[in-house]
Design an enzyme around this catalytic site. Structure first.
Site, PDB file in Angstrom:
ATOM      1  N   HIS A  43     -18.725 -37.303   3.366  1.00 13.99           N
ATOM      2  CA  HIS A  43     -19.286 -38.617   3.113  1.00 13.99           C
ATOM      3  C   HIS A  43     -20.635 -38.468   2.417  1.00 13.99           C
ATOM      4  O   HIS A  43     -21.089 -37.354   2.142  1.00 13.99           O
ATOM      5  CB  HIS A  43     -19.427 -39.393   4.421  1.00 13.99           C
ATOM      6  CG  HIS A  43     -18.114 -39.827   4.987  1.00 13.99           C
ATOM      7  ND1 HIS A  43     -17.403 -39.052   5.883  1.00 13.99           N
ATOM      8  CD2 HIS A  43     -17.377 -40.942   4.792  1.00 13.99           C
ATOM      9  CE1 HIS A  43     -16.285 -39.673   6.220  1.00 13.99           C
ATOM     10  NE2 HIS A  43     -16.240 -40.821   5.567  1.00 13.99           N
TER      11      HIS A  43
ATOM     12  N   SER B 148     -16.663 -50.110   8.804  1.00 15.01           N
ATOM     13  CA  SER B 148     -17.136 -51.237   7.988  1.00 15.01           C
ATOM     14  C   SER B 148     -16.286 -51.475   6.756  1.00 15.01           C
ATOM     15  O   SER B 148     -16.369 -52.537   6.133  1.00 15.01           O
ATOM     16  CB  SER B 148     -18.604 -51.024   7.583  1.00 15.01           C
ATOM     17  OG  SER B 148     -18.752 -49.814   6.865  1.00 15.01           O
TER      18      SER B 148
ATOM     19  N   TYR C 205      -7.105 -46.524   4.697  1.00 13.67           N
ATOM     20  CA  TYR C 205      -7.871 -46.304   5.927  1.00 13.67           C
ATOM     21  C   TYR C 205      -8.280 -47.639   6.538  1.00 13.67           C
ATOM     22  O   TYR C 205      -8.154 -47.845   7.753  1.00 13.67           O
ATOM     23  CB  TYR C 205      -9.109 -45.470   5.598  1.00 13.67           C
ATOM     24  CG  TYR C 205     -10.003 -45.171   6.776  1.00 13.67           C
ATOM     25  CD1 TYR C 205      -9.639 -44.218   7.721  1.00 13.67           C
ATOM     26  CD2 TYR C 205     -11.225 -45.819   6.931  1.00 13.67           C
ATOM     27  CE1 TYR C 205     -10.460 -43.927   8.798  1.00 13.67           C
ATOM     28  CE2 TYR C 205     -12.050 -45.539   8.009  1.00 13.67           C
ATOM     29  CZ  TYR C 205     -11.675 -44.585   8.931  1.00 13.67           C
ATOM     30  OH  TYR C 205     -12.488 -44.302  10.001  1.00 13.67           O
TER      31      TYR C 205
END
Length: 252
Positions: A121, A49, A77
């Protein structure tokens, strides 16, 4: 199915921009071109996303990709993932014999996640921070930023289920397809949910000097809904399963 990638959290992305860009470009190019040159007719590529522009209106629709500047904290990324998705589209354009499609998941967490302090994360980072506070009888846990940034989180087993569904329903899958839950939570809310799961009784403080990334990344699930798939795991249940895994594998 190309699920390969060199991944990490905000700190890791910001500290190793060259590595995140080059490594993920190499992975994407090599896997897709090797499949193409070997005559693989159908390929499912996983994006992220963060491919969406920083300032787009949420929910993020697939056609918004490349319509604005990217979030600087994970730009390398994101560029690599965009390149790979575009490569798949170019192959489709040049030959109707090939169907190379890209699935764009929201933030994923779950069992087997990375709990390293510099690479984790959000969910795995929160679990480790809260567990450390509980074990060491600390009453305060620090949140980066004001905690108002929002994140859409999907349990990894649900993403795996979506991939299996794609195998059986590949022909009707769009060329670009978001995979999400349809809702997001603020960072403060995620910490609160994790605290309930883990029975953390302390309080939270905010460090306003630390980076927070995009303020919101809620993907549109219009195409996903029309495609006929939806996730099953609620955030509380997913964090509980992830914490159970952490206790089994990491507590020492």
């Amino acid at each position: 199915i190309n699920a390969a990638g060199h991944v990490g959290g905000i700190y890791d992305n910001m500290s190793h921009q060259v590595d995140f860009l080059i490594t993920n470009m190499d992975i994407g190019r090599n896997v897709v071109i090797a499949a193409y040159q070997s005559g693989v007719k159908k390929l499912l590529n996983l994006g992220a996303s963060c491919m969406y522009p920083k300032n787009c209106i949420n929910p993020l629709k697939e056609e918004m990709i490349l319509q604005g500047g990217l979030e600087p904290t994970n730009e390398g990324y994101a560029l690599a993932k965009i390149m790979t998705a575009r490569l798949c589209q170019y192959i489709n354009n040049e030959s109707s014999m090939f169907q190379y499609k890209t699935m764009i998941p929201c933030n994923v967490y779950g069992r087997y996640d990375n709990f390293d302090n510099k690479k984790s994360h959000i969910v795995s980072a929160i679990i480790k921070k809260l567990h450390y506070a509980i074990v060491n009888n600390e009453s305060h846990v620090e949140i980066w930023g004001n905690g108002k940034a929002k994140r859409e989180l999907m349990y990894a087993e649900d993403l795996a289920d979506a991939i299996y569904y794609a195998i059986d329903n590949f022909n009707k899958m769009p060329e670009l397809l978001n995979i999400g839950t349809g809702y997001d939570n603020s960072v403060n809310e995620i910490y609160s949910i994790a605290a309930k799961v883990m029975n953390f009784q302390g309080i939270f403080t905010h460090n306003l000097n630390m980076p927070v990334g995009m303020l919101q990344k809620l993907v549109s699930i219009e195409r996903q809904t029309a495609w006929g798939w939806k996730p099953k795991t609620k955030l509380y249940d997913g964090i509980r399963k992830t914490y159970d895994y952490y206790l089994q594998e990491y507590k020492a």
